[in-house]
Motif scaffolding. Structure first.
Motif, PDB file in Angstrom:
ATOM      1  N   TYR A  70       0.660  -1.525  -0.126  1.00  0.00           N
ATOM      2  CA  TYR A  70       0.012   0.305   0.063  1.00  0.00           C
ATOM      3  C   TYR A  70       0.662   1.619  -0.192  1.00  0.00           C
ATOM      4  CZ  TYR A  70      -3.644  -3.363   0.859  1.00  0.00           C
ATOM      5  OH  TYR A  70      -4.634  -4.414   1.284  1.00  0.00           O
ATOM      6  N   SER A  71       0.569   1.948  -0.845  1.00  0.00           N
ATOM      7  CA  SER A  71       1.360   3.698  -0.976  1.00  0.00           C
ATOM      8  C   SER A  71       1.056   3.888   0.530  1.00  0.00           C
ATOM      9  CB  SER A  71       0.858   4.170  -2.411  1.00  0.00           C
ATOM     10  OG  SER A  71       1.083   3.406  -3.602  1.00  0.00           O
ATOM     11  N   ARG A  72       2.171   4.479   1.416  1.00  0.00           N
ATOM     12  CA  ARG A  72       1.470   5.336   2.219  1.00  0.00           C
ATOM     13  C   ARG A  72       2.748   6.307   2.495  1.00  0.00           C
ATOM     14  NH1 ARG A  72       4.130   1.324   4.406  1.00  0.00           N
ATOM     15  NH2 ARG A  72       2.484  -0.412   3.163  1.00  0.00           N
ATOM     16  N   TRP A  73       2.563   7.256   3.160  1.00  0.00           N
ATOM     17  CA  TRP A  73       3.403   8.505   4.049  1.00  0.00           C
ATOM     18  C   TRP A  73       3.345   8.445   5.472  1.00  0.00           C
ATOM     19  CZ3 TRP A  73       2.768  12.971   6.370  1.00  0.00           C
ATOM     20  CH2 TRP A  73       1.937  13.293   5.882  1.00  0.00           C
ATOM     21  N   GLY A  74       4.578   8.668   6.375  1.00  0.00           N
ATOM     22  CA  GLY A  74       4.475   8.960   7.721  1.00  0.00           C
ATOM     23  C   GLY A  74       5.210   9.764   8.342  1.00  0.00           C
ATOM     24  N   LEU A  75       4.925  10.177   9.442  1.00  0.00           N
ATOM     25  CA  LEU A  75       6.318  10.582  10.372  1.00  0.00           C
ATOM     26  C   LEU A  75       6.277   9.561  11.590  1.00  0.00           C
ATOM     27  CD1 LEU A  75       4.610  14.164  10.431  1.00  0.00           C
ATOM     28  CD2 LEU A  75       6.638  13.299   9.771  1.00  0.00           C
ATOM     29  N   ARG A  76       6.880   9.441  11.662  1.00  0.00           N
ATOM     30  CA  ARG A  76       7.548   8.572  13.662  1.00  0.00           C
ATOM     31  C   ARG A  76       8.649   9.028  14.334  1.00  0.00           C
ATOM     32  NH1 ARG A  76      10.351   5.212   9.282  1.00  0.00           N
ATOM     33  NH2 ARG A  76       8.738   3.829   9.568  1.00  0.00           N
ATOM     34  N   GLY A  77       8.567   9.354  15.051  1.00  0.00           N
ATOM     35  CA  GLY A  77       9.583  10.310  16.202  1.00  0.00           C
ATOM     36  C   GLY A  77       9.980   9.734  17.086  1.00  0.00           C
ATOM     37  N   ALA A  78      10.904   9.464  17.995  1.00  0.00           N
ATOM     38  CA  ALA A  78      11.557   9.771  19.556  1.00  0.00           C
ATOM     39  C   ALA A  78      11.947  10.136  20.099  1.00  0.00           C
ATOM     40  CB  ALA A  78      12.400   8.170  19.765  1.00  0.00           C
ATOM     41  N   GLU A  79      12.256  10.260  21.838  1.00  0.00           N
ATOM     42  CA  GLU A  79      12.734  11.809  22.501  1.00  0.00           C
ATOM     43  C   GLU A  79      13.386  10.640  23.717  1.00  0.00           C
ATOM     44  OE1 GLU A  79      11.923  15.309  25.021  1.00  0.00           O
ATOM     45  OE2 GLU A  79      10.123  14.018  24.599  1.00  0.00           O
ATOM     46  N   ASP A  80      14.019  10.707  23.933  1.00  0.00           N
ATOM     47  CA  ASP A  80      15.134  10.379  25.014  1.00  0.00           C
ATOM     48  C   ASP A  80      14.600  10.568  26.299  1.00  0.00           C
ATOM     49  OD1 ASP A  80      16.491   8.682  26.189  1.00  0.00           O
ATOM     50  OD2 ASP A  80      18.747   8.803  24.943  1.00  0.00           O
ATOM     51  N   LEU A  81      14.540   9.555  27.125  1.00  0.00           N
ATOM     52  CA  LEU A  81      13.374  10.058  28.144  1.00  0.00           C
ATOM     53  C   LEU A  81      15.073  10.409  29.610  1.00  0.00           C
ATOM     54  CD1 LEU A  81      10.059   9.117  28.047  1.00  0.00           C
ATOM     55  CD2 LEU A  81      11.100  11.817  27.551  1.00  0.00           C
ATOM     56  N   GLY A  82      16.279   9.309  29.594  1.00  0.00           N
ATOM     57  CA  GLY A  82      16.195   9.165  30.627  1.00  0.00           C
ATOM     58  C   GLY A  82      16.158   7.601  30.694  1.00  0.00           C
ATOM     59  N   GLY A  83      17.077   6.808  31.237  1.00  0.00           N
ATOM     60  CA  GLY A  83      17.858   5.740  32.053  1.00  0.00           C
ATOM     61  C   GLY A  83      16.686   4.740  30.268  1.00  0.00           C
ATOM     62  N   GLY A  84      16.920   4.935  29.455  1.00  0.00           N
ATOM     63  CA  GLY A  84      16.758   3.477  28.251  1.00  0.00           C
ATOM     64  C   GLY A  84      15.046   3.416  27.733  1.00  0.00           C
ATOM     65  N   LEU A  85      14.195   4.868  28.676  1.00  0.00           N
ATOM     66  CA  LEU A  85      13.089   4.769  27.971  1.00  0.00           C
ATOM     67  C   LEU A  85      13.302   6.033  27.459  1.00  0.00           C
ATOM     68  CD1 LEU A  85      10.371   4.077  29.133  1.00  0.00           C
ATOM     69  CD2 LEU A  85      10.387   5.989  30.618  1.00  0.00           C
ATOM     70  N   LYS A  86      11.969   5.705  26.368  1.00  0.00           N
ATOM     71  CA  LYS A  86      12.084   6.528  24.830  1.00  0.00           C
ATOM     72  C   LYS A  86      10.271   7.006  24.801  1.00  0.00           C
ATOM     73  CE  LYS A  86      15.883   5.692  22.456  1.00  0.00           C
ATOM     74  NZ  LYS A  86      16.062   4.938  21.290  1.00  0.00           N
ATOM     75  N   ALA A  87      10.133   8.238  24.435  1.00  0.00           N
ATOM     76  CA  ALA A  87       8.579   8.776  23.842  1.00  0.00           C
ATOM     77  C   ALA A  87       8.792   8.338  22.646  1.00  0.00           C
ATOM     78  CB  ALA A  87       7.848   9.828  25.030  1.00  0.00           C
TER      79      ALA A  87
END
Length: 392
Positions: A61-78
């Motif tokens: 399927y044709s698609r586009w997207g946005l993915r993101g991550a923020e490092d919160l420390g201690g190996g945890l990410k949003a």
């Protein structure tokens, strides 16, 4: 004074760079288009004719997207992911009432504890079983799906209102679970969904299993919960055959239960696979019937050269309990060859033949390859596609 300004500016740049390094947003996408020939499709008068058409997403399927991550420390990410499917033929969204129609979720990811996400997401049949079937990969895709994509291995629908967990890798093992809320007061089970899955990788061996259940009170209450877990589904083609309405199978039956497992084994440049799935439909709306579909797939991929990939699959499908007392069964043979110019751009040619055997009273006597505009007027159908695919 100038030294202070320079020093302050340098500190701000350093802090800005550090903050930027802790978070990221990526734009990504895939565009797949091809010319498809079909030997037989029903037209507006009900007659069968051959058809040439430009198809969007013959494989993926044709698609586009946005993915993101923020490092919160201690190996945890949003983390987050927003993904939209579109029709490359006309530029329209594949779903008219939502922008991010494929995925839309936010959550937390931990190296040690796994990932927890909230939003519109894929179920565990898609995550754990589909990659072992050619329809769930770049080596087969849309037209290779089992009849009506009844087991959703082609990711024809996603789950709304979903809370999803995926574990980290435990010595090759991974686990997953999802729950999609009905979001209806007084109707907790009316259009809800849940699924479970697991996988195990050991050297050349890759095993996966999954389970998904959709519940709806529509069969007894006569009303669909349009804000529930499943609001668009493949299987709408099967719904059209059974009821002359393109409505979700999750809403068609009081319960849709799908489970399956598969295994891949790599040897040299080849990968061989076996997949089994079963879908049980209880109290089909407007028919009062209960039925089941079983799919048996064998597939093979072979890297002829680093740029040339060959793939093929055979699927046998059988159903029981449908109108007329018949037990329809399908045979489907699929093959594809692809040539990669680069890691992002490739061309391909593929073909699928499907034949169905059913009693004269069965509504499923016409062949219908997944992704085609209309079914055949007979019990067999052939499609051939030449396409171009680009990733960014």
């Amino acid at each position: 004074m100038n030294k202070l300004l320079v020093t302050g500016a340098a500190a701000m740049v350093t802090l800005s760079g550090a903050a930027h390094a802790q978070s990221s947003v990526t734009l990504y996408g895939l565009i797949d288009a091809g010319v498809t020939y079909t030997n037989n499709q029903i037209n507006t008068t009900g007659a069968g004719h051959s058809n040439w058409e430009l198809k969007s997403g013959p494989v993926e399927y044709s698609r586009w997207g946005l993915r993101g991550a923020e490092d919160l420390g201690g190996g945890l990410k949003a983390i987050f992911n927003l993904e939209s499917g579109f029709n490359v033929n006309n530029g329209q969204y594949t779903s008219s009432n939502r922008i991010f129609n494929r995925q839309a979720y936010v959550g937390l990811s931990s190296r040690e504890f796994g990932t927890l996400t909230f939003g519109r997401q894929t179920d565990d049949m898609v995550d754990f079983v589909a990659p072992l079937s050619l329809t769930g990969t770049q080596y087969g895709g849309t037209h290779f799906a089992h009849p009506f994509d009844i087991d959703n291995l082609n990711d024809s629908f996603q789950i709304n209102n979903a809370v999803k967990y995926q574990s980290p890798d435990f010595a090759g093992f991974k686990l997953g679970a999802l729950y999609g809320f009905s979001n209806q007061a007084g109707g907790f089970s009316n259009n809800r969904a849940y699924s479970l899955g697991m996988s195990y990788m050991w050297g050349p061996l890759n095993f996966g299993a999954g389970f998904m259940q959709l519940n709806s009170d529509a069969a007894t209450a006569g009303q669909l919960n349009t804000n529930g877990a499943v609001t668009d589904t493949s299987g709408s083609s099967l719904a059209g055959v059974l009821t002359s309405n393109a409505v979700p199978l999750g809403a068609l039956s009081s319960r849709q239960q799908t489970w399956g497992a598969g295994v891949n084994y790599a040897f040299g440049p080849a990968v061989a696979g076996l997949v089994y799935t079963q879908t049980n439909l209880t109290q089909l709306f407007q028919s009062g019937l209960s039925t089941h579909f079983q799919n048996f797939e064998g597939n093979l991929r072979y890297a002829l050269t680093p740029a040339v990939e060959l793939s093929a699959a055979y699927t046998y499908t059988r159903a029981g309990g449908l109108a007329g007392g018949g037990n329809p069964h399908w045979n489907q043979v699929s093959a594809m060859a692809g040539y990669s110019f680069t890691r992002r751009t490739d061309v391909y040619v593929q073909g699928v033949w499907q034949g169905v055997s059913a009693s004269s009273g069965s509504p499923l006597g016409a062949a219908w390859i997944n992704g085609l505009t209309a079914p055949s007027s007979t019990n067999n159908q052939v499609e051939a596609t030449v396409g171009l695919r680009h990733r960014f």
